[in-house]
Design a protein around this motif. Structure first.
Motif, mmCIF file in Angstrom:
data_model
loop_
_atom_site.group_PDB
_atom_site.id
_atom_site.type_symbol
_atom_site.label_atom_id
_atom_site.label_comp_id
_atom_site.label_asym_id
_atom_site.label_seq_id
_atom_site.Cartn_x
_atom_site.Cartn_y
_atom_site.Cartn_z
ATOM 1 N N ILE A 1 1.386 5.564 4.236
ATOM 2 C CA ILE A 1 0.391 6.437 3.385
ATOM 3 C C ILE A 1 -0.048 7.765 4.145
ATOM 4 N N GLU B 1 -3.623 -1.447 8.990
ATOM 5 C CA GLU B 1 -2.785 -0.652 7.634
ATOM 6 C C GLU B 1 -1.623 -0.375 7.736
ATOM 7 N N THR C 1 -8.959 -2.882 9.309
ATOM 8 C CA THR C 1 -8.295 -1.872 8.379
ATOM 9 C C THR C 1 -7.589 -0.727 8.610
ATOM 10 N N ASN D 1 0.567 -1.147 0.139
ATOM 11 C CA ASN D 1 -0.039 -0.096 0.169
ATOM 12 C C ASN D 1 0.999 1.032 -0.285
ATOM 13 N N GLN D 2 2.260 0.914 -0.481
ATOM 14 C CA GLN D 2 3.066 2.483 -0.661
ATOM 15 C C GLN D 2 2.424 3.433 -1.498
ATOM 16 N N ASP D 3 2.187 4.336 -0.945
ATOM 17 C CA ASP D 3 1.817 5.791 -1.906
ATOM 18 C C ASP D 3 2.943 6.828 -2.492
#
Length: 504
Positions: free
Chosen positions: A425, A446, A442, A289-291
């Motif tokens: 994130i 997360e 979540t 989930n790396q932005d």
């Protein structure tokens, strides 16, 4: 007064729960043999508890109104004035609400503990007061500290100072919000999976998770004694270093400590980074989930450090991901045994026990349905591992954790620091009331991909602010050798002095 003795039938019932069958005659014989042990219980009951004296005056305080608490960051307000002089003279402090402040209610974010009032100060509290600080109260924290968001606390969700309705991160949610909003100069947080560094990253402050055992955990409610850390959260690097100088060192009461190596951390602040070897941890940029905007801000900050004279290289430590995975069997089984079945204390360790907290925490069983979804999830995993596999995966994961630590150590023999994004994130919107279990959990878990690993390996790690994405703070995380907090401060201070991070 004498403790209540069991009846013959109760002895048989006790034996049955231990998988032992007794005839009435056998039970009667055992009951007679148990009496000398119960006499010893009577003696313990008659004696006063051996706990530290309370040395600074304070009132019990009050719950602030919503008008006076717009971020929901305060749980309780009070004022405890410390010594008239010292390293922290004139500084105001908020304590995460899992830290004992005698005479002031402590809830640890969870309704089962509401109404509990500690009878002694945590070691870090006494040290802060001895150094001249003034404690202004208890900061809201997440439900039993089992969330990296700021939405599970029973008092109320904590709002991000940069954007109302968004998370501060957790579980030291109120601590970060109060520092970031300028309501206090300093705060104390706790960290078992990133709970200092996550809210520091999302609130744009400096959060230090020290080496395991450097700062005594005495008087702080345990989650899992091999993960428990407590550390400073501040708006600048110097205050953080000063605070750690005050808090660090053995207290003789915390078995998590083993001859911790204390340093003069402020001596590192002017050293700069010329020649400092920094390894850019590849795995830390590869979370699912790396932005990419976060990664870009962190890499720009690393480039600034390189321009200041640091030697920067890419490095791979695959065990970083492994260490994060080890958190689940250790954390879930450990907290189920220590914090829940063990009523917040557990057994088989020498230290300062809070008997009143143990008694109060035992009441969680009567309110178990109201436990947060993230805590329930960890308990379900932990109880399954304990019942189905007899704790073997907890044990094996603890063994493998030494392998993960050795991999970090090997990389840190080459590099002075490893660097990566603190969280992948930006701060997310707080879940709406009545959100599903999936969304609640979540939003609680997360962001742990990079921070849980150092709680497993015990390495010191610090989050520093390095820019904004869509108006929300971004955190860069340094990791150093055990007891090399000075090196973390060295790099953090050099970056801080080179630029106003809010302009990046």
């Amino acid at each position: 007064m004498a403790i209540i003795r069991p009846t013959l039938e109760q002895v048989q019932d006790l034996a049955s729960r231990l998988h032992i069958q007794l005839t009435p005659e056998q039970a009667s014989e055992y009951l007679a043999l148990m009496q000398p042990s119960f006499d010893a219980y009577d003696l313990v009951d008659e004696l006063p508890d051996f706990i530290p004296p309370v040395r600074y005056e304070r009132s019990s305080g009050y719950r602030p109104s919503s008008t006076d608490n717009p971020l929901n960051a305060w749980y309780y307000r009070t004022e405890v004035m410390g010594a008239s002089s010292g390293k922290l003279a004139g500084k105001t402090v908020a304590l995460k609400d899992n830290i004992s402040l005698a005479g002031v209610p402590m809830m640890n974010g969870a309704a089962p503990l509401e109404g509990f009032v500690p009878s002694f100060d945590a070691t870090v509290v006494t040290r802060l007061l001895d150094a001249g600080a003034t404690i202004l109260g208890k900061a809201t924290c997440e439900h039993y500290c089992l969330s990296g968001g700021s939405h599970t606390s029973d008092p109320a969700p904590v709002h991000n100072p940069y954007r109302h309705g968004f998370t501060t991160g957790g579980s030291s949610s109120g601590s970060a919000a109060l520092v970031a909003s300028g309501e206090v100069d300093l705060a104390v947080g706790g960290d078992q999976g990133g709970s200092i560094r996550i809210p520091a990253a999302w609130c744009g402050i400096y959060g230090m998770k020290p080496t395991f055992g450097l700062v005594p955990y005495t008087g702080v409610m345990a989650i899992e004694s091999t993960f428990d850390h407590v550390g400073p959260m501040t708006s600048n690097v110097r205050d953080n270093a000063l605070m750690l100088e005050v808090m660090a060192g053995a207290d003789g009461l915390d078995p998590r400590q083993s001859a911790p190596k204390v340093d003069a951390y402020c001596d590192y602040l002017e050293r700069g980074v010329i020649g400092l070897r920094i390894g850019v941890l590849q795995e830390g940029f590869q979370l699912a989930n790396q932005d990419p905007r976060i990664a870009e801000k962190v890499r720009s900050a690393i480039a600034r450090l390189e321009a200041l004279g640091a030697r920067v290289e890419e490095v791979s430590v695959p065990e970083h991901t492994l260490a994060g995975s080890l958190w689940s069997p250790i954390g879930c089984e450990g907290l189920t045994m220590q914090m829940m079945h063990g009523n917040g204390a557990g057994f088989n360790w020498k230290g300062l026990y809070d008997v009143g907290l143990l008694d109060k925490q035992a009441g969680w069983r009567d309110q178990a349905n109201a436990l947060s979804p993230s805590l329930k999830l960890c308990m379900f995993v932990g109880q399954f591992g304990l019942e189905r596999y007899n704790g073997r995966y907890y044990a094996k994961a603890q063994n493998i954790a030494r392998f993960a630590r050795a991999a970090y150590d090997k990389a840190l023999n080459t590099y002075d620091l490893l660097v990566m994004p603190t969280v992948p994130i930006t701060a997310q919107p707080l879940p709406e009331p009545g959100s599903s279990i999936t969304e609640t959990v979540t939003r609680a878990l997360e962001m742990l991909g990079n921070t849980a690993a150092q709680d497993v390996t015990g390495h010191p790690a610090m989050s520093i602010p390095c820019g904004l994405v869509d108006g929300l703070p971004v955190g860069l995380m340094f990791v150093a050798r055990h007891y090399a907090e000075g090196t973390l401060y060295q790099a953090a201070a050099a970056f801080e002095a080179s630029v106003d991070w809010r302009t990046l």
